[in-house]
Design an enzyme around this catalytic site. Structure first.
Site, short mmCIF file in Angstrom:
data_model
loop_
_atom_site.label_atom_id
_atom_site.label_comp_id
_atom_site.label_asym_id
_atom_site.label_seq_id
_atom_site.Cartn_x
_atom_site.Cartn_y
_atom_site.Cartn_z
CG ASP A 1 14.53 36.03 -2.73
OD1 ASP A 1 15.26 35.47 -1.88
OD2 ASP A 1 14.82 37.12 -3.25
CB SER B 1 7.45 42.82 -1.89
OG SER B 1 8.41 43.67 -2.44
CB SER B 2 9.71 41.48 -6.68
OG SER B 2 10.97 41.23 -6.15
CG ASP C 1 20.17 32.38 -4.29
OD1 ASP C 1 21.11 33.17 -4.51
OD2 ASP C 1 18.97 32.71 -4.37
CD GLU D 1 13.19 39.34 -9.39
OE1 GLU D 1 12.16 38.83 -8.92
OE2 GLU D 1 13.86 40.18 -8.78
N GLY E 1 13.76 44.18 1.24
CA GLY E 1 14.55 42.97 1.02
C GLY E 1 13.87 41.74 1.60
C1 GLA Z 1 18.23 38.38 -3.30
C2 GLA Z 1 18.03 37.36 -4.42
C3 GLA Z 1 18.23 35.95 -3.92
C4 GLA Z 1 19.54 35.81 -3.16
C5 GLA Z 1 19.69 36.92 -2.12
C6 GLA Z 1 21.04 36.91 -1.47
O1 GLA Z 1 17.22 38.23 -2.34
O2 GLA Z 1 16.74 37.50 -4.98
O3 GLA Z 1 18.17 35.05 -5.00
O4 GLA Z 1 20.64 35.78 -4.03
O5 GLA Z 1 19.48 38.20 -2.69
O6 GLA Z 1 21.21 35.77 -0.72
#
Ligand code: GLA
Length: 389
Positions: A175, A129-130, A36, A163, A126
């Site tokens: 996310d 949550s944030s 991303d 962030e 992972g």
């Molecule tokens: C974290 C980051 C996302 C993405 C993933 C890996 O979740 O917040 O932006 O880069 O790692 O795909």
């Protein structure tokens, strides 16, 4: 849940009159990892797990944040007159950072607010949550302050901006985008280069998506993440000495192979290879899903894991144990690490008949090998963030 939050709100702030009720989901990414921030594609879906809030405007310039999950921090008080990240604010730097980012992006708020949250996304797993907390705050601010010219995608971008610039993780957009734009029973096929997206219905008649939480989170996750991002930036710069491209996502695997010698550093080469091939895998996986070929989708998930393990080097022993165990179970269509890495969760597609075996046998062997239990959640794909009342 609403009652519990509102009772707490009333206990802390006198009454809950005039407060509203909000929700923003976490996410799981099915495929397209670490693409991303490389202009590639991702394929996440919003979960029904997420963060809930009760919030109400104040007449002064104070903001009060309280988490029912992290109640030892008590009520964290911040002010519109000093918008700086402070370590003692701890988790509240996430919602506070969004207030700061609103101002930076031309949407300053003119008074403070009170906010009580409770979430059911496992901490540090992972599952974003944030990001959910950031998007939640964005929805609250637009609602409480009557800001009508921001789309859900704008709220995702503001969350990411906060962030990156307030909380120091150089994350991509996936996310926050999934939390903002999620749709029940659909995954989101997003081109992070253009932010164009389409929903893809996830209708698995004879299989389930299972998240397995390794319950490990290795330290220095943010710095390792930022290092990966920098390595990709450096690889791109090397390719740009000859190619007219804006991101690694602009390259097909064939174009990459024809030009990869421009990247002299072997680590950068591996990182770029992952980004380019993972992007292609994501495009192929969505095409396979649309064609009803779930077996191919699963194979691409497995290849994604191998690439994240060997070339991107964001897996870890505990996650590899989970994935290896999953791969050995008949009825597992695909299994891979999901999210940023260095611990957290795997995502697997498992035939209905094999779900019990999957949970029992992986649960048992994982505990024997690692010393603590893994946790399993069956994925229920939910909607994006909104006010609920
Ligand atoms: C974290 C980051 C996302 C993405 C993933 C890996 O979740 O917040 O932006 O880069 O790692 O795909």
């Amino acid at each position: 849940m609403k009652q519990k939050l509102f009772d707490k709100f009333a206990e802390l702030f006198g009454s809950s009159e005039g407060a509203h009720f909000y929700f923003a989901p976490g996410r799981v990414n099915l495929i397209g990892e670490h693409t991303d921030y490389n202009g590639g594609h991702v394929f996440p879906c919003a979960l029904t797990m997420g963060t809930y809030a009760a919030a109400r405007k104040r007449d002064d310039r104070k903001m009060h944040f309280y988490s029912m999950n992290l109640d030892t921090f008590g009520v964290v008080e911040t002010s519109l007159d000093d918008m700086t990240n402070k370590p003692e604010y701890n988790w509240a730097n996430y919602p506070f950072g969004v207030v700061w980012a609103f101002a930076e992006k031309g949407h300053p708020i003119d008074s403070g607010f009170d906010m009580v949250i409770w979430g059911n996304i496992p901490n540090g797993a992972g599952l974003s949550s944030s990001a959910s907390l950031e998007v939640l705050t964005g929805v609250i601010l637009t609602d409480l302050f009557g800001i009508t010219d921001l789309t859900m995608t704008d709220l995702a971008l503001i969350g990411q901006y906060s962030e990156n610039n307030f909380n120091g993780c150089n994350c991509g957009i996936m996310d926050q985008f999934a939390s903002a734009n999620g749709k029940k029973d659909n995954a989101i096929f997003l081109d992070t280069n253009t932010l164009k997206f389409e929903y893809a219905p996830i209708k698995l008649d004879d299989a389930k998506i299972i998240i397995t939480n390794s319950k490990v989170k290795h330290s220095l996750v943010d710095s390792a993440y930022n290092d990966r991002r920098q390595e990709c930036t450096d690889a791109l710069a090397a390719l740009k000495t000859k190619l007219d491209i804006n991101s690694l996502g602009d390259l097909t695997p064939e174009e990459f192979e024809a030009n990869k010698d421009l990247i002299k550093d072997p680590i950068q080469l591996k990182r770029a290879k992952h980004a380019v091939y993972e992007n292609q895998r994501t495009i192929d996986a969505v095409a396979a899903l649309k064609a009803g070929d779930i077996t191919k989708f699963g194979q691409l998930m497995n290849q994604s894991h191998i690439s994240l393990r060997d070339d991107y080097e964001v897996s870890c022993e505990e996650i590899d144990i989970l994935v290896d165990l999953a791969w050995a179970i008949p009825g597992v269509i695909g299994s891979r690490i999901t999210g940023g890495g260095f611990g957290g969760c795997t995502v697997s597609i498992v035939k209905n008949d094999s779900v019990d075996t999957f949970i029992d046998s992986i649960g048992k062997t994982y505990k024997e090998k690692v010393g603590h239990e893994a946790e399993f959640y069956t994925v229920d794909i939910g909607a994006g963030a909104s006010r609920l009342d």
